[in-house]
Design an enzyme around this catalytic site. Structure first.
Site, short mmCIF file in Angstrom:
data_model
loop_
_atom_site.label_atom_id
_atom_site.label_comp_id
_atom_site.label_asym_id
_atom_site.label_seq_id
_atom_site.Cartn_x
_atom_site.Cartn_y
_atom_site.Cartn_z
N LYS A 141 5.30 -4.50 3.25
CA LYS A 141 4.85 -3.80 4.20
C LYS A 141 5.35 -4.26 5.70
O LYS A 141 5.19 -5.42 6.08
CB LYS A 141 3.23 -3.96 4.19
CG LYS A 141 2.56 -3.12 5.23
CD LYS A 141 1.05 -3.23 4.85
CE LYS A 141 0.09 -2.50 5.65
NZ LYS A 141 -1.30 -2.50 5.47
N GLU B 255 -2.71 0.54 -2.63
CA GLU B 255 -2.22 -0.74 -1.92
C GLU B 255 -3.44 -1.88 -2.21
O GLU B 255 -4.55 -1.57 -2.49
CB GLU B 255 -2.61 -0.63 -0.21
CG GLU B 255 -2.24 -1.68 0.39
CD GLU B 255 -2.40 -1.42 1.91
OE1 GLU B 255 -3.18 -0.57 2.32
OE2 GLU B 255 -1.89 -2.34 2.73
N CYS C 268 1.14 1.88 3.40
CA CYS C 268 0.04 2.19 4.29
C CYS C 268 0.15 2.48 5.70
O CYS C 268 0.72 3.46 6.01
CB CYS C 268 -1.40 1.28 3.99
SG CYS C 268 -2.82 2.07 4.70
N1 LIG Z 1 -4.31 -0.71 5.13
C1 LIG Z 1 -3.83 -0.19 6.11
O1 LIG Z 1 -2.78 -0.48 6.65
N2 LIG Z 1 -4.83 0.68 6.86
C2 LIG Z 1 -4.77 0.84 8.38
C3 LIG Z 1 -5.51 1.89 8.64
C4 LIG Z 1 -4.79 3.33 8.59
O2 LIG Z 1 -3.59 3.34 8.34
O3 LIG Z 1 -5.43 4.29 8.31
#
Ligand SMILES: NC(=O)NCCC(=O)O
Length: 384
Positions: free
Chosen positions: A196, A119, A233
């Site tokens: 996203k 990401e 993510c």
């Molecule tokens: N980049 C992101 O969405 N991280 C959030 C934390 C996670 O999903 O563990």
């Protein structure tokens, strides 16, 4: 130990368990034994010289009478940032292009057909700071930005589909920012983009300061090597997000991520794997690696001291299959390339065995959900 001191679960098990016991532990933790993929010596040597973890696995399916195997090789790349976070923006981006470019070259030696990066791969994960300057300068056009053009060159050169998750600047809509994966076909054309859907509001993941929930739905991209989707993510915590990509026909769902040990590590091995099982598809979970330092301190809104570091991004990228098997993870501490050969016939074979698409009561859920999202919803709760 959520920091960089612990290399990987796999190396710890290997070090401490006798062979017979290790076999059983692996069977229960990782499912059926998957074969190692034999990789060319030139690739192994190049990964060693370029200092990154290289692992390869094969996910086989049973032979069928009417369909030949449908084999695709995927490459998952996890990497640290190259330059300090206060280096000039273009130098940081260029250094990451160079580093990831040399890893993609090794992926090409391994015959990879589809490669996916982590990401926001062209930048530090600076959203923790809530500062706009200079981080918004890393945003680029998904269609013809510097990074997309770089990926188009890679795609053409290596005949490889490239999934490039970036911070997108959308000039058509007032220069707004998005967290977007650009999908470049193996011919080098921008096949499309997928934004996203779920933006975290947890810990130092202050991404909602920068961009909103995506508006591209659950796009699936038909590539020469199979139908693919990108669940970025935080979407991995949302079973319905995986489900909708699968409903639109995804055979492989990539999950480019950035997450830290203290927050999510016990969840990491479960979520993408569970999605592969429940949706009869392959999933590829890719996490950033390393610890990033920011010049200005930031707080987490939890009463604790201000700090300069987000925490340790623990890598551990892996591939999961619809039969519940999974590959070992890449290192928690080093850059890495995981190559997996997937026979996509396994998806239908497992669907025919377990029938989740058939036994799923989607009409019932659709009806109940339609009611549940109304402001005057009355839960189906029975009291004495
Ligand atoms: N980049 C992101 O969405 N991280 C959030 C934390 C996670 O999903 O563990």
């Amino acid at each position: 130990m959520s920091g960089p001191g612990f290399v990987s679960l796999e190396s710890s098990l290997e070090k401490h368990l006798p062979d017979e016991e290790l076999k059983e532990v692996r069977r229960i933790l990782y499912g059926k034994d998957i074969k190692q993929l034999s990789l060319p010596q030139s690739a192994v040597d190049a990964a060693f010289e370029r200092d990154f973890d290289l692992q390869g696995y094969v996910f086989e399916a049973s032979p069928e009478q009417l369909r030949p195997p449908r084999v695709a090789r995927v490459g998952l790349i996890q990497n640290k940032i190259v330059l300090p976070t206060d280096a000039p923006v273009l130098e940081q981006i260029t250094a990451l292009h160079k580093r990831v470019g040399e890893m993609v070259e090794v992926a090409a030696m391994c015959g990879v057909n589809i490669v996916c990066f982590q990401e926001a791969w062209t930048m530090p994960f600076a959203f923790c700071t809530r500062e706009r300057d200079p981080w918004t300068e890393f945003a680029e056009s998904a269609e013809d930005g510097f990074t997309t053009r770089f990926c188009q060159e890679l795609a053409k050169k290596y005949n490889m589909v490239v999934i490039s998750p970036i911070l997108e600047r959308d000039e058509i809509h007032g220069g707004t920012l998005w967290n977007t994966a650009v999908v470049v076909s193996n011919a080098g054309n921008v096949l499309g983009k997928s934004r996203k859907n779920h933006i975290p509001r947890v810990g130092d993941f202050n991404e909602s300061t920068y961009y909103m929930e995506g508006n591209t739905g659950h796009r699936v991209f038909q590539t020469q090597f199979g139908k693919i989707a990108v669940n970025i993510c935080y979407g991995r915590h949302h079973p319905l997000n995986w489900f909708m990509y699968s409903t639109h026909g995804a055979e492989i769902i990539f999950n480019p991520s950035a997450t830290v040990g203290q927050l999510s590590e016990p969840m990491w091995p479960i979520e993408a794997r569970n999605a592969a099982i429940s949706n009869h598809c392959f999933t590829c979970a890719i996490n950033r690696v390393g610890t990033e330092y920011f010049k200005n301190e930031f707080t987490s809104g939890d009463g604790k001291k201000a700090h300069h570091e987000f925490g340790h991004f623990y890598g551990s990228s892996y591939v999961a299959a619809p039969d519940g098997s999974r590959s070992p993870g890449l290192s928690r501490t080093r850059d890495g390339l995981l190559v997996a050969e997937l026979d996509l016939n396994l998806n239908r074979q497992i669907a025919d065995k377990w029938n989740f698409k058939m036994t799923g009561r989607y009409d019932m859920y659709a009806e109940e959900l339609t009611k549940a999202v109304q402001h005057d919803f009355k839960p189906n709760l029975i009291k004495e």
